[in-house]
Motif scaffolding. Structure first.
Motif, short mmCIF file in Angstrom:
data_model
loop_
_atom_site.label_atom_id
_atom_site.label_comp_id
_atom_site.label_asym_id
_atom_site.label_seq_id
_atom_site.Cartn_x
_atom_site.Cartn_y
_atom_site.Cartn_z
N LYS A 2 0.83 -1.20 0.00
CA LYS A 2 0.00 0.00 0.00
C LYS A 2 0.87 1.25 0.00
O LYS A 2 0.57 2.23 -0.69
CB LYS A 2 -0.93 -0.01 1.22
N ARG A 3 1.95 1.21 0.78
CA ARG A 3 2.87 2.35 0.85
C ARG A 3 3.53 2.59 -0.51
O ARG A 3 3.65 3.74 -0.96
CB ARG A 3 3.93 2.09 1.92
N ASN A 4 3.95 1.51 -1.17
CA ASN A 4 4.57 1.64 -2.49
C ASN A 4 3.60 2.23 -3.50
O ASN A 4 3.99 3.02 -4.37
CB ASN A 4 5.06 0.27 -2.98
N PHE A 5 2.33 1.83 -3.40
CA PHE A 5 1.31 2.35 -4.31
C PHE A 5 1.21 3.86 -4.20
O PHE A 5 1.18 4.58 -5.21
CB PHE A 5 -0.04 1.70 -4.02
N TYR A 6 1.16 4.37 -2.97
CA TYR A 6 1.02 5.81 -2.78
C TYR A 6 2.27 6.57 -3.21
O TYR A 6 2.18 7.69 -3.71
CB TYR A 6 0.69 6.11 -1.31
N ILE A 7 3.44 5.95 -3.04
CA ILE A 7 4.68 6.59 -3.49
C ILE A 7 4.68 6.72 -5.01
O ILE A 7 4.99 7.78 -5.57
CB ILE A 7 5.91 5.78 -3.02
N ILE A 8 4.32 5.63 -5.70
CA ILE A 8 4.28 5.64 -7.16
C ILE A 8 3.22 6.62 -7.66
O ILE A 8 3.45 7.40 -8.60
CB ILE A 8 3.99 4.22 -7.70
N LEU A 9 2.04 6.60 -7.02
CA LEU A 9 0.95 7.49 -7.43
C LEU A 9 1.34 8.95 -7.23
O LEU A 9 1.11 9.79 -8.12
CB LEU A 9 -0.31 7.16 -6.63
N PHE A 10 1.94 9.26 -6.08
CA PHE A 10 2.34 10.64 -5.80
C PHE A 10 3.39 11.11 -6.81
O PHE A 10 3.32 12.25 -7.30
CB PHE A 10 2.90 10.73 -4.38
N THR A 11 4.34 10.25 -7.13
CA THR A 11 5.38 10.61 -8.11
C THR A 11 4.77 10.88 -9.48
O THR A 11 5.12 11.86 -10.15
CB THR A 11 6.41 9.47 -8.23
N ALA A 12 3.84 10.01 -9.90
CA ALA A 12 3.18 10.19 -11.20
C ALA A 12 2.37 11.48 -11.24
O ALA A 12 2.36 12.19 -12.26
CB ALA A 12 2.28 8.99 -11.49
N ILE A 46 -8.46 8.35 -10.36
CA ILE A 46 -9.60 7.51 -9.97
C ILE A 46 -9.39 6.08 -10.45
O ILE A 46 -9.62 5.11 -9.72
CB ILE A 46 -10.91 8.09 -10.54
N GLY A 47 -8.92 5.94 -11.71
CA GLY A 47 -8.66 4.61 -12.26
C GLY A 47 -7.59 3.87 -11.50
O GLY A 47 -7.68 2.65 -11.30
N ALA A 48 -6.57 4.59 -11.03
CA ALA A 48 -5.49 3.96 -10.27
C ALA A 48 -6.02 3.38 -8.96
O ALA A 48 -5.64 2.26 -8.57
CB ALA A 48 -4.39 4.99 -9.98
N PHE A 49 -6.90 4.11 -8.29
CA PHE A 49 -7.47 3.61 -7.04
C PHE A 49 -8.36 2.39 -7.29
O PHE A 49 -8.38 1.45 -6.49
CB PHE A 49 -8.27 4.72 -6.34
#
Length: 211
Positions: A2-12, A46-49
């Motif tokens: 979950k942490r990795n997901f938010y890091i990748i999403l924030f970077t994107a 939204i699609g990422a979530f």
């Protein structure tokens, strides 16, 4: 995870916002491109979530369906695709244009990852399995090259090969593939279109482009 997901999403998101700011600074109010990009960014978030909530094992079980579906879409581009700028890369979906080659990137990741999971051995890849993996990569690459879209085809090929290398490819095998690529470069260059050659030349030597 979950942490990795938010890091990748924030970077994107940061990279995307930077791009939108650059578009706005160039066009200002004379164009709606920046607004369209903003809308797509919101849709993408939204699609990422939504995708994050999907169990990846479902994608694993649907790997062949997704892969074959992406090939069908790429074939449809050659038959009923929209043409623009000397290339035929898009399918028309109502008021939207859809580029199947982007979907092919995802399906190659899924199919090659599942292939590695089933076929990889600690002592390395068997020749037959290696050939099968390369065919899985080459088929969508060949269809994308026919559009023609050299950049996307190169990205798909790079994605597939990197997955194979990271999985534990022996250096000897990697060397053979690298030598084959070097030998095939002159052949590929001969079949490239003029604008594709110009892009590669300007990338290697930016000062060669008068613009």
């Amino acid at each position: 995870m979950k942490r990795n997901f938010y890091i990748i999403l924030f970077t994107a998101i940061i990279i995307s916002i930077t791009g939108i700011i650059n578009i706005y600074s160039i066009t200002h109010l004379s164009s709606s491109h920046w607004l369209k990009q903003t809308v797509w960014l919101i849709i993408s978030i939204i699609g990422a979530f939504i995708l994050f909530r999907i169990d990846y094992l479902r994608l694993y079980n649907m790997r062949w369906i997704l892969y074959l579906f992406s090939l069908i879409l790429l074939l449809m581009v050659d038959i009923i695709g929209m043409e623009g700028g000397g290339a035929q890369r898009w399918l028309r979906l109502g008021n939207w244009n859809f580029q199947p080659s982007e979907f092919a990137k995802l399906t190659v990741i899924i199919i090659i990852s599942s292939f590695i999971d089933k076929k990889w051995k600690p002592e390395g890849w068997e020749t037959g399995d290696l050939v099968k993996a390369f065919l899985l990569i080459f088929v969508p690459v060949a269809l994308v090259l026919g559009q023609p879209d050299l950049g996307t085809a190169g990205i798909i090929m790079l994605i597939g090969f990197l997955l194979m290398i990271i999985s534990g490819m022996r250096w000897k095998t990697f060397l053979y593939i690298f030598l084959f690529f070097i030998i095939s470069v002159p052949i590929m260059w001969r079949f490239m279109l003029d604008y594709q050659k110009a892009r590669i030349i300007s990338f290697l030597n930016p000062y060669s482009d008068p613009l």
